[in-house]
Design an enzyme around this catalytic site. Structure first.
Site, PDB file in Angstrom:
ATOM      1  N   GLY A 277      -2.534  71.131 -41.253  1.00 41.74           N
ATOM      2  CA  GLY A 277      -3.572  71.669 -40.392  1.00 41.74           C
ATOM      3  C   GLY A 277      -3.135  72.806 -39.504  1.00 41.74           C
ATOM      4  O   GLY A 277      -3.864  73.196 -38.589  1.00 41.74           O
ATOM      5  N   GLU A 320       2.557  68.784 -44.163  1.00 43.83           N
ATOM      6  CA  GLU A 320       1.782  69.252 -45.323  1.00 43.83           C
ATOM      7  C   GLU A 320       1.083  70.586 -45.026  1.00 43.83           C
ATOM      8  O   GLU A 320      -0.149  70.637 -44.944  1.00 43.83           O
ATOM      9  CB  GLU A 320       0.755  68.179 -45.713  1.00 43.83           C
ATOM     10  CG  GLU A 320       1.388  66.863 -46.134  1.00 43.83           C
ATOM     11  CD  GLU A 320       0.366  65.743 -46.258  1.00 43.83           C
ATOM     12  OE1 GLU A 320      -0.816  65.972 -45.918  1.00 43.83           O
ATOM     13  OE2 GLU A 320       0.740  64.634 -46.687  1.00 43.83           O
ATOM     14  N   PRO A 321       1.819  71.673 -44.889  1.00 39.10           N
ATOM     15  CA  PRO A 321       1.160  72.966 -44.687  1.00 39.10           C
ATOM     16  C   PRO A 321       0.530  73.474 -45.976  1.00 39.10           C
ATOM     17  O   PRO A 321       1.116  73.377 -47.055  1.00 39.10           O
ATOM     18  CB  PRO A 321       2.313  73.883 -44.255  1.00 39.10           C
ATOM     19  CG  PRO A 321       3.519  73.288 -44.933  1.00 39.10           C
ATOM     20  CD  PRO A 321       3.286  71.795 -44.931  1.00 39.10           C
ATOM     21  N   GLY A 322      -0.673  73.972 -45.889  1.00 37.87           N
ATOM     22  CA  GLY A 322      -1.332  74.604 -47.034  1.00 37.87           C
ATOM     23  C   GLY A 322      -1.859  75.955 -46.621  1.00 37.87           C
ATOM     24  O   GLY A 322      -1.370  76.995 -47.043  1.00 37.87           O
ATOM     25  N   ARG A 323      -2.868  75.943 -45.726  1.00 39.21           N
ATOM     26  CA  ARG A 323      -3.446  77.173 -45.201  1.00 39.21           C
ATOM     27  C   ARG A 323      -2.372  78.100 -44.620  1.00 39.21           C
ATOM     28  O   ARG A 323      -2.408  79.306 -44.810  1.00 39.21           O
ATOM     29  CB  ARG A 323      -4.454  76.815 -44.104  1.00 39.21           C
ATOM     30  CG  ARG A 323      -5.150  77.999 -43.470  1.00 39.21           C
ATOM     31  CD  ARG A 323      -5.794  77.619 -42.140  1.00 39.21           C
ATOM     32  NE  ARG A 323      -6.502  76.351 -42.198  1.00 39.21           N
ATOM     33  CZ  ARG A 323      -7.779  76.224 -42.504  1.00 39.21           C
ATOM     34  NH1 ARG A 323      -8.497  77.304 -42.762  1.00 39.21           N
ATOM     35  NH2 ARG A 323      -8.345  75.035 -42.522  1.00 39.21           N
ATOM     36  N   TYR A 368     -18.406  76.472 -42.098  1.00 34.86           N
ATOM     37  CA  TYR A 368     -17.678  76.153 -40.876  1.00 34.86           C
ATOM     38  C   TYR A 368     -17.963  77.110 -39.725  1.00 34.86           C
ATOM     39  O   TYR A 368     -17.321  77.006 -38.683  1.00 34.86           O
ATOM     40  CB  TYR A 368     -16.162  76.192 -41.133  1.00 34.86           C
ATOM     41  CG  TYR A 368     -15.655  75.261 -42.183  1.00 34.86           C
ATOM     42  CD1 TYR A 368     -16.089  73.942 -42.268  1.00 34.86           C
ATOM     43  CD2 TYR A 368     -14.694  75.689 -43.098  1.00 34.86           C
ATOM     44  CE1 TYR A 368     -15.598  73.089 -43.236  1.00 34.86           C
ATOM     45  CE2 TYR A 368     -14.198  74.834 -44.074  1.00 34.86           C
ATOM     46  CZ  TYR A 368     -14.648  73.530 -44.134  1.00 34.86           C
ATOM     47  OH  TYR A 368     -14.162  72.686 -45.088  1.00 34.86           O
ATOM     48  N   CYS A 395     -28.915  84.529 -52.415  1.00 36.74           N
ATOM     49  CA  CYS A 395     -30.262  84.281 -51.880  1.00 36.74           C
ATOM     50  C   CYS A 395     -30.233  83.274 -50.742  1.00 36.74           C
ATOM     51  O   CYS A 395     -30.863  82.214 -50.808  1.00 36.74           O
ATOM     52  CB  CYS A 395     -31.187  83.822 -53.000  1.00 36.74           C
ATOM     53  SG  CYS A 395     -31.472  85.078 -54.249  1.00 36.74           S
ATOM     54  N   GLU A 396     -29.481  83.578 -49.705  1.00 34.00           N
ATOM     55  CA  GLU A 396     -29.391  82.758 -48.509  1.00 34.00           C
ATOM     56  C   GLU A 396     -29.218  83.682 -47.309  1.00 34.00           C
ATOM     57  O   GLU A 396     -28.377  84.576 -47.328  1.00 34.00           O
ATOM     58  CB  GLU A 396     -28.182  81.811 -48.567  1.00 34.00           C
ATOM     59  CG  GLU A 396     -28.185  80.812 -49.697  1.00 34.00           C
ATOM     60  CD  GLU A 396     -29.151  79.668 -49.460  1.00 34.00           C
ATOM     61  OE1 GLU A 396     -29.534  79.443 -48.291  1.00 34.00           O
ATOM     62  OE2 GLU A 396     -29.529  79.013 -50.451  1.00 34.00           O
ATOM     63  N   TYR A 425      -8.886  77.826 -49.227  1.00 36.74           N
ATOM     64  CA  TYR A 425     -10.221  77.245 -49.340  1.00 36.74           C
ATOM     65  C   TYR A 425     -11.306  78.247 -49.718  1.00 36.74           C
ATOM     66  O   TYR A 425     -12.482  77.930 -49.612  1.00 36.74           O
ATOM     67  CB  TYR A 425     -10.605  76.515 -48.041  1.00 36.74           C
ATOM     68  CG  TYR A 425      -9.574  75.477 -47.676  1.00 36.74           C
ATOM     69  CD1 TYR A 425      -9.483  74.291 -48.395  1.00 36.74           C
ATOM     70  CD2 TYR A 425      -8.663  75.718 -46.658  1.00 36.74           C
ATOM     71  CE1 TYR A 425      -8.509  73.353 -48.084  1.00 36.74           C
ATOM     72  CE2 TYR A 425      -7.684  74.783 -46.345  1.00 36.74           C
ATOM     73  CZ  TYR A 425      -7.613  73.604 -47.067  1.00 36.74           C
ATOM     74  OH  TYR A 425      -6.645  72.682 -46.779  1.00 36.74           O
TER      75      TYR A 425
END
Length: 468
Positions: A277, A320-323, A368, A395-396, A425
C-alpha cells in the site's frame, strides 16, 4: 508541459475558469516534474522521451492509446525495495500489473511474487517463477484454485476465512502435502485513503478480526490441521498510504496477537507480513517516502514493539509493494481527438480535451476519484497555458482521465498527451467497455522497444461471441 497541481495558488486569465486553490499555472509549461515520471523520462524539443525512445516514434509504429513501461525504472525500484528491506522478504504485488515478462523481471531482481487469482498464478508459473517464492492471496479462493496452488508448491497461502482453512486442510490431506499458511487479520486501522482501498477497518470483506477473537480462533484451527504449517500473521491496511503511523498501530495490534499465540498456544510463529500500500506521486501534492526511509521506520516500529512485549525474537518480516514499483514506471500515451470550449455559469470557460482512450484503460479516476497529471508529449508550445480537463471517448459523463491540468492553449487534434503514473491498476483493471480494444504494453529500455502485451483486435472481441 508538466503538472504543478495541488500547489498553493494559481494564475488565471480574465474570463478563464478559476480552478481549485491548490492549482497554479506552471512556471515552464514544457518541463516535466521529475517526481511524477519514470527516471529515464525527459523532453527533447518538446518530444517526450522514455527509455531512450521518443514516444512519438513509438506511436508511429504502435498507435494510441498505448502503455509505455520503462523497464530500467521498474528494475531500479524493485532493487531499491530489495536492498532497503534486505532482512525482509519482498513480495511484488502482481495485482498492480502482471505479465510473464514482468514476473521474470521480479524474479531476476530477487523479489518474491504475490498473486491473488488462478490467472495470476498461471502467468507466474508460465514465467518460470519458483513456486516456493509465490504467495497466494484472495478472500474467496475456490477448492480447485487452492488445490492447484498446493499441487504447484506455492510457498504460502494467506487464508481469509474459516471455510478456506477447512478447504485447505482437506486438500493437503488428499494430496499428502504440507502447506505454509499465513492468517490474514484485520487490525482495525483506518488508513487515510479512499474507502474502497482501505482494507484494515472492521467492516469489510478481508481477513479475521482481532477484536472479535476470530483471528485467534483461526490461528488455532490452522495450528491444529496436520497438513498446514502456521507461518504467521498477515495484515494489509490499504493502498496509496504515505504515513507510517497506520503501520505502527497495525504492527502493535498484530504483535500483541503474535505474543498471545505464543503464551496461550505455545506456538512461536516465525513470520509476519505488514502488507503493502505504499503511495506514489500522482500529482505534486503527493510526497511518498522512499524505500530506505520506509524500511527504517517500519523496522524500528516492529523492533520497539517486540522489546516492549518481551518477545525473545522478532519474526521474519515481509512486505508487498506493487504500486510503488510499477506505478511510476509506466505512462499512457493518447492522441487528442477534439478540443471543446464549454461556457459555464458566470462567464467562465472550461477546455475539454478529448483523447482516444479513457475509462476503459484507466478506470481509477471514475472509480476512486483519483488525480492524475499529464503533459503535451509531441511538441513544444509557446501558447499560454489553459486549465483543461482531459476526458475519454466513452459514453459516460464520468469518463475523465485528468480532472484538472494546465495544457497549452493551442492544444489541438493530433497532439499527443501522456499521463504519468499509470503502471498500477490501469492495464490490470482495463475493460472492453463500448467494445474498446485494450491497449498494448510496450517496454522500453536503452533505445529499444518490445511489446509485452499486444493491442487487442476485433477478432479478440469476437472470439468469445458464440453468435459471431
Amino acid at each position: 508541459m508538466s503538472s504543478t497541481t495541488h500547489e498553493a495558488g494559481w494564475a488565471h486569465a480574465p474570463g478563464a475558469l478559476r480552478g481549485p486553490t491548490w492549482l497554479r499555472e506552471p512556471a515552464d509549461p514544457n518541463a516535466l516534474v521529475p517526481s511524477l515520471w519514470s527516471t529515464t523520462a525527459h523532453k527533447v524539443d518538446g518530444d517526450l522521451v522514455v527509455g531512450g525512445l521518443a514516444v512519438a516514434d513509438l506511436v508511429a509504429e504502435h498507435n494510441t492509446p498505448a502503455y509505455v513501461l520503462d523497464e530500467e525504472d521498474f528494475r531500479r525500484r524493485a532493487r531499491a525495495f530489495r536492498d532497503a528491506f534486505a532482512d525482509y522478504d519482498v513480495y511484488y504485488a502482481g495485482k498492480a500489473f502482471l505479465c510473464t515478462s514482468v514476473a521474470r523481471w521480479v524474479a531476476e531482481e530477487g523479489l518474491h511474487l504475490d498473486v491473488c487469482s488462478n490467472g495470476e498464478l498461471t502467468v507466474a508459473l508460465r514465467a518460470g517463477v519458483d513456486p516456493a517464492r509465490i504467495g497466494y492471496h484472495g478472500n474467496n479462493k475456490t477448492h480447485p484454485e487452492l488445490r492447484r496452488a498446493v499441487a504447484a508448491g506455492v510457498g504460502r497461502i494467506v487464508v481469509d476465512s474459516f471455510v478456506e482453512v477447512e478447504r485447505l486442510a482437506a486438500i493437503t490431506a488428499e494430496l499428502g502435502a504440507r502447506q505454509g499458511v499465513m492468517v490474514r487479520v484485520t487490525a482495525g486501522v483506518e488508513a487515510h485513503t479512499h474507502e474502497y482501498i482501505a482494507t484494515a477497518h472492521e467492516d469489510q470483506k478481508f481477513g479475521f478480526s482481532i477484536t472479535s477473537g476470530d483471528a485467534f480462533a483461526a490461528v488455532g484451527r490452522v495450528q491444529a490441521a496436520p497438513g498446514l504449517e502456521l507461518l504467521g500473521l498477515h495484515s494489509h491496511i490499504g493502498s496509496q498510504i504515505f504515513d507510517s503511523s497506520g503501520f505502527e498501530v497495525a504492527a502493535r495490534r498484530i504483535l500483541r496477537l503474535h505474543a498471545r499465540v505464543a503464551d496461550e498456544l505455545g506456538v512461536t510463529m516465525p513470520e509476519m507480513d505488514l502488507g503493502g500500500g505504499f503511495g506514489i506521486a500522482y500529482t505534486t501534492q503527493d510526497d511518498p517516502s522512499d524505500p530506505a526511509q520506509l524500511a527504517t521506520e517500519m523496522t524500528k516500529i516492529v523492533d520497539d514493539e517486540c522489546r516492549g512485549l518481551g518477545l525473545p525474537q522478532t519474526p521474519r518480516l515481509s512486505i508487498e509493494p506493487g504500486r510503488a514499483i510499477v506505478g511510476p514506471a509506466m505512462c499512457t500515451v493518447y492522441t487528442v481527438g477534439t478540443v471543446k470550449q464549454v461556457a459555464l455559469d458566470g462567464g467562465a470557460v472550461r477546455t475539454y480535451v478529448s483523447v482516444d482512450g479513457g475509462m476503459s484503460d484507466n478506470i481509477r479516476t471514475a472509480l476512486y476519484d483519483a488525480d492524475y497529471s499529464c503533459t503535451l508529449a509531441s511538441r513544444t508550445s509557446q501558447a499560454p497555458p489553459v486549465l483543461a480537463r482531459v476526458v475519454g471517448k466513452h459514453c459516460e459523463a464520468g469518463d475523465v482521465v485528468v480532472r484538472d491540468e494546465f495544457l497549452p492553449g493551442d492544444v489541438a487534434p493530433g497532439d499527443l498527451v501522456a499521463v504519468p503514473g499509470t503502471g498500477a491498476y490501469c492495464r490490470s483493471m482495463a475493460s472492453n467497455y463500448n467494445h474498446a480494444l485494450r491497449p498494448p504494453v510496450i517496454a522500453v529500455r536503452d533505445g529499444e522497444a518490445r511489446v509485452l502485451l499486444r493491442r487487442e483486435t476485433e477478432d479478440d472481441l469476437l472470439a468469445t461471441d458464440v453468435g459471431a
